[in-house]
Design a protein around this motif. Sequence first.
Motif, PDB file in Angstrom:
ATOM      1  N   HIS A 164      -7.883 -21.620  -2.338  1.00 44.26           N
ATOM      2  CA  HIS A 164      -8.175 -22.265  -1.057  1.00 44.26           C
ATOM      3  C   HIS A 164      -8.454 -21.274   0.060  1.00 44.26           C
ATOM      4  CE1 HIS A 164      -5.790 -25.936  -2.685  1.00 44.26           C
ATOM      5  NE2 HIS A 164      -7.034 -25.950  -3.090  1.00 44.26           N
ATOM      6  N   ILE A 165      -9.513 -20.501  -0.075  1.00 35.47           N
ATOM      7  CA  ILE A 165      -9.881 -19.555   0.980  1.00 35.47           C
ATOM      8  C   ILE A 165     -11.339 -19.767   1.349  1.00 35.47           C
ATOM      9  CG2 ILE A 165      -8.207 -17.702   0.599  1.00 35.47           C
ATOM     10  CD1 ILE A 165     -10.169 -16.460  -1.373  1.00 35.47           C
ATOM     11  N   ASN A 166     -11.718 -19.210   2.494  1.00 37.79           N
ATOM     12  CA  ASN A 166     -13.089 -19.402   2.958  1.00 37.79           C
ATOM     13  C   ASN A 166     -14.102 -18.601   2.162  1.00 37.79           C
ATOM     14  OD1 ASN A 166     -12.851 -21.316   5.085  1.00 37.79           O
ATOM     15  ND2 ASN A 166     -11.798 -19.735   6.288  1.00 37.79           N
ATOM     16  N   LYS A 167     -13.703 -17.415   1.714  1.00 37.69           N
ATOM     17  CA  LYS A 167     -14.671 -16.544   1.036  1.00 37.69           C
ATOM     18  C   LYS A 167     -14.146 -16.041  -0.304  1.00 37.69           C
ATOM     19  CE  LYS A 167     -16.544 -13.273   3.369  1.00 37.69           C
ATOM     20  NZ  LYS A 167     -16.322 -11.991   4.075  1.00 37.69           N
ATOM     21  N   PRO A 168     -14.142 -16.886  -1.336  1.00 31.65           N
ATOM     22  CA  PRO A 168     -13.713 -16.378  -2.641  1.00 31.65           C
ATOM     23  C   PRO A 168     -14.703 -15.317  -3.129  1.00 31.65           C
ATOM     24  CG  PRO A 168     -14.094 -18.783  -2.682  1.00 31.65           C
ATOM     25  CD  PRO A 168     -14.635 -18.274  -1.389  1.00 31.65           C
ATOM     26  N   GLY A 169     -14.227 -14.394  -3.933  1.00 30.19           N
ATOM     27  CA  GLY A 169     -15.136 -13.367  -4.451  1.00 30.19           C
ATOM     28  C   GLY A 169     -14.383 -12.126  -4.875  1.00 30.19           C
ATOM     29  N   VAL A 170     -15.157 -11.093  -5.247  1.00 33.88           N
ATOM     30  CA  VAL A 170     -14.563  -9.826  -5.677  1.00 33.88           C
ATOM     31  C   VAL A 170     -14.658  -8.835  -4.521  1.00 33.88           C
ATOM     32  CG1 VAL A 170     -14.739  -7.898  -7.291  1.00 33.88           C
ATOM     33  CG2 VAL A 170     -15.209 -10.226  -8.068  1.00 33.88           C
ATOM     34  N   TYR A 171     -13.518  -8.241  -4.160  1.00 32.91           N
ATOM     35  CA  TYR A 171     -13.491  -7.278  -3.067  1.00 32.91           C
ATOM     36  C   TYR A 171     -12.845  -5.987  -3.528  1.00 32.91           C
ATOM     37  CZ  TYR A 171     -14.429 -11.455  -0.326  1.00 32.91           C
ATOM     38  OH  TYR A 171     -14.991 -12.593   0.153  1.00 32.91           O
ATOM     39  N   GLU A 172     -13.410  -4.869  -3.082  1.00 34.05           N
ATOM     40  CA  GLU A 172     -12.756  -3.592  -3.362  1.00 34.05           C
ATOM     41  C   GLU A 172     -11.906  -3.219  -2.147  1.00 34.05           C
ATOM     42  OE1 GLU A 172     -15.298  -0.206  -4.114  1.00 34.05           O
ATOM     43  OE2 GLU A 172     -13.635   0.871  -5.053  1.00 34.05           O
ATOM     44  N   ILE A 173     -10.636  -2.949  -2.406  1.00 36.03           N
ATOM     45  CA  ILE A 173      -9.754  -2.546  -1.301  1.00 36.03           C
ATOM     46  C   ILE A 173      -9.193  -1.175  -1.600  1.00 36.03           C
ATOM     47  CG2 ILE A 173      -9.061  -4.886  -0.686  1.00 36.03           C
ATOM     48  CD1 ILE A 173      -6.314  -4.036  -2.149  1.00 36.03           C
ATOM     49  N   GLU A 174      -8.839  -0.472  -0.538  1.00 35.78           N
ATOM     50  CA  GLU A 174      -8.048   0.731  -0.740  1.00 35.78           C
ATOM     51  C   GLU A 174      -6.611   0.251  -0.862  1.00 35.78           C
ATOM     52  OE1 GLU A 174      -8.862   3.890   1.996  1.00 35.78           O
ATOM     53  OE2 GLU A 174      -7.022   4.955   1.455  1.00 35.78           O
ATOM     54  N   LEU A 175      -5.897   0.693  -1.895  1.00 39.40           N
ATOM     55  CA  LEU A 175      -4.527   0.228  -2.072  1.00 39.40           C
ATOM     56  C   LEU A 175      -3.703   0.573  -0.845  1.00 39.40           C
ATOM     57  CD1 LEU A 175      -4.170   1.007  -5.855  1.00 39.40           C
ATOM     58  CD2 LEU A 175      -4.014  -1.254  -4.803  1.00 39.40           C
ATOM     59  N   GLY A 176      -2.879  -0.381  -0.409  1.00 40.41           N
ATOM     60  CA  GLY A 176      -2.107  -0.170   0.808  1.00 40.41           C
ATOM     61  C   GLY A 176      -2.586  -1.029   1.963  1.00 40.41           C
ATOM     62  N   LEU A 177      -3.677  -1.767   1.742  1.00 37.41           N
ATOM     63  CA  LEU A 177      -4.175  -2.673   2.786  1.00 37.41           C
ATOM     64  C   LEU A 177      -3.121  -3.762   3.034  1.00 37.41           C
ATOM     65  CD1 LEU A 177      -6.993  -3.487   4.234  1.00 37.41           C
ATOM     66  CD2 LEU A 177      -7.145  -5.175   2.418  1.00 37.41           C
ATOM     67  N   PRO A 178      -2.810  -4.075   4.300  1.00 33.18           N
ATOM     68  CA  PRO A 178      -1.839  -5.142   4.552  1.00 33.18           C
ATOM     69  C   PRO A 178      -2.330  -6.478   3.970  1.00 33.18           C
ATOM     70  CG  PRO A 178      -2.242  -3.885   6.558  1.00 33.18           C
ATOM     71  CD  PRO A 178      -3.249  -3.420   5.540  1.00 33.18           C
ATOM     72  N   VAL A 179      -1.440  -7.237   3.335  1.00 35.91           N
ATOM     73  CA  VAL A 179      -1.867  -8.480   2.695  1.00 35.91           C
ATOM     74  C   VAL A 179      -2.437  -9.466   3.710  1.00 35.91           C
ATOM     75  CG1 VAL A 179      -0.307  -8.333   0.715  1.00 35.91           C
ATOM     76  CG2 VAL A 179       0.455  -9.494   2.772  1.00 35.91           C
ATOM     77  N   GLU A 180      -1.871  -9.426   4.914  1.00 35.37           N
ATOM     78  CA  GLU A 180      -2.329 -10.367   5.932  1.00 35.37           C
ATOM     79  C   GLU A 180      -3.784 -10.102   6.302  1.00 35.37           C
ATOM     80  OE1 GLU A 180       0.487 -10.773   9.068  1.00 35.37           O
ATOM     81  OE2 GLU A 180      -0.614 -12.471   9.930  1.00 35.37           O
TER      82      GLU A 180
END
Lengths: 452, 170
Positions: free
Chosen positions: A246-262
């Motif tokens: 239930h989110i506005n933009k489902p998809g695959v995202y690359e994050i740098e580990l340590g990104l705040p979950v919020e």
Amino acid sequence: MGRKLLLKDINVPGIKSFEVYRKQGGYASVEKALKTMSPDAVVEEVKKSGLRGRGGAGFPTGMKWSFIDKKSEKPRYLICNADESEPGTFKDRFLMEYIPHALIEGMIVSSFALGAKTSYIYMRGEFRWIFPILEKAIEEARAAGFLGKNILGSGYDLELYVHSGAGAYICGEETAQIESLEGKRGNPRNKPPFPAIVGLYGCPTVVNNVESIAAVPHILNMGGDEYAKIGIGKSTGTKLISASGHINKPGVYEIELGLPVEEFLNSDEYCGGVWKGRKLKAVIPGGSSVPILPADLFLKNAKGEARLMSYESLADGGFASGSMLGSGGFIVMDETACIVRNLWTFARFYHHESCGQCSPCREGTGWMEKVLHRIEHGHGHMHDIDLLVDVAKKIEGNTICPLGDAAAWPVASAIRHFREEFEYHIKYPEKVMNPKHFEIEPFRSEKNLVMA
Amino acid sequence: MSLVQKIIKRYPEGRHKSALLPILHVAQAEFGGWLSPETMDYVASILNIKPIEVYEVASFYSMYNLQPVGKCVLEVCQTGPCWLRGSDDIIQYISNKLGIQPGETSADGMFTLKVVECLASCGSAPMMQVGNNFIENLSVEKMDDVLKKLRETHNVPSPDYGSPYPVNKA
């Protein structure tokens, strides 16, 4: 924050083709490794990078590689685990479909590090349209001299093949995958011996996830120490997250580990927040097998500190108040989602996917599905809740492979955090007759609702 | 060299049994979308293995159909992430529209409805697989169009059931 490695060129037109991928700096790691490094030096760089297996378990990749039996005279094999089947996970598919050469390049340098002369990409059979994409990429790499005999004049030979699975979640478990690749049913093997000693055809074998292998060229290009600076603590590097629900933009995202979950949940760069302006109810942060967290415990740990997208932060609090990063299958539920119904679909999934070898899993997953079905459909009894906890406990730790644990954890965690909701289903059977009961009237519990 | 021989060559000498799963995919695509006992026996003879070795594998993996199927097989995902986005409604709609339950084939032999577990398409849920393709971001409103198109593309004497390996349709 926000470093991109795996998907940095995703928007470059034609990146699927060898020429464009090469122009963007692709295959540099193969040149570097084969011309200037020994296989052991490659393993050493991967160890230094702190890269942890991206398939879900998070075991250090370099260490896994160092276990391979090099004293044996037998051939060695590398298998790329592309059997992506964990509900909520669809990142490997994205990588293979849109940047196939990233995987091929990773396979070449990883095979070189392990001394494998034949390597396989075991892909789940359902990805039928990705087969020609990868086979074309392999042909292009071969034509350019990066595969086959005497690669780049280094004397190293490698053949790479794509192999098709046929629809079995269990074949994502490494020993089941080896059995399956040998043309058998996907029944996991007893360990020890581990695949690093006795794997495919009885030979030393390493099985690595697609994303882990695709990360290796970046590690070699920048050096293990530099890679280890990306991310946070022992969660080094970047990670692909598959966001769904239930989110506005489902998809695959690359994050740098340590990104705040919020930030990951609400920022427009990533998930774009909970859809339809609704409130956040719960999140499963790492694929269906990891414990579910209610909104408050997801955003902040039990000590009130903001959670980060990292192996450690998501696991903070253990199973009492934490979860796991797992495979990065990020499933979001808004206030209208029914925890019991979602759990029932998972229990059905594990029952369907259990290979049937171990009784606790074969029978237990079936009973959990049955009991959850009756609770969800308004036929449950109060003692069913403890019965579920009891069955889950008896599966966990009592099976050859981790599928049993994967089936037990979601049940145990859902009851731990949402017991009230199970009780509601039993107390008010008439209210849950309609499958969309919480869409009509969201379940209200002060404990589990916070503003998203 | 035939496709089957090419596939067998991918595995080391004496390890031709590894080609079993791939060859079953090819056989299913060539023989009407399902594996009859005769087809499985034929595969066993190609690989020089016992028929039971083929049966036990074919019955383990969910992509192999052991019963005849319609010209177009609709495999709708029903696991959590798809359910959150409304897969129940899609299954219900197809079921009502075609008058079949999951696992059944429509009376005209056109469609088979299968419900399946997670197909790694959670970000574009709800979805279903038809042959080689994923049809994603489904909605009840779109379903009539989707079914109409499939009826056109698959209502041919030898419909494409899909295979990871390139099967030449005569």
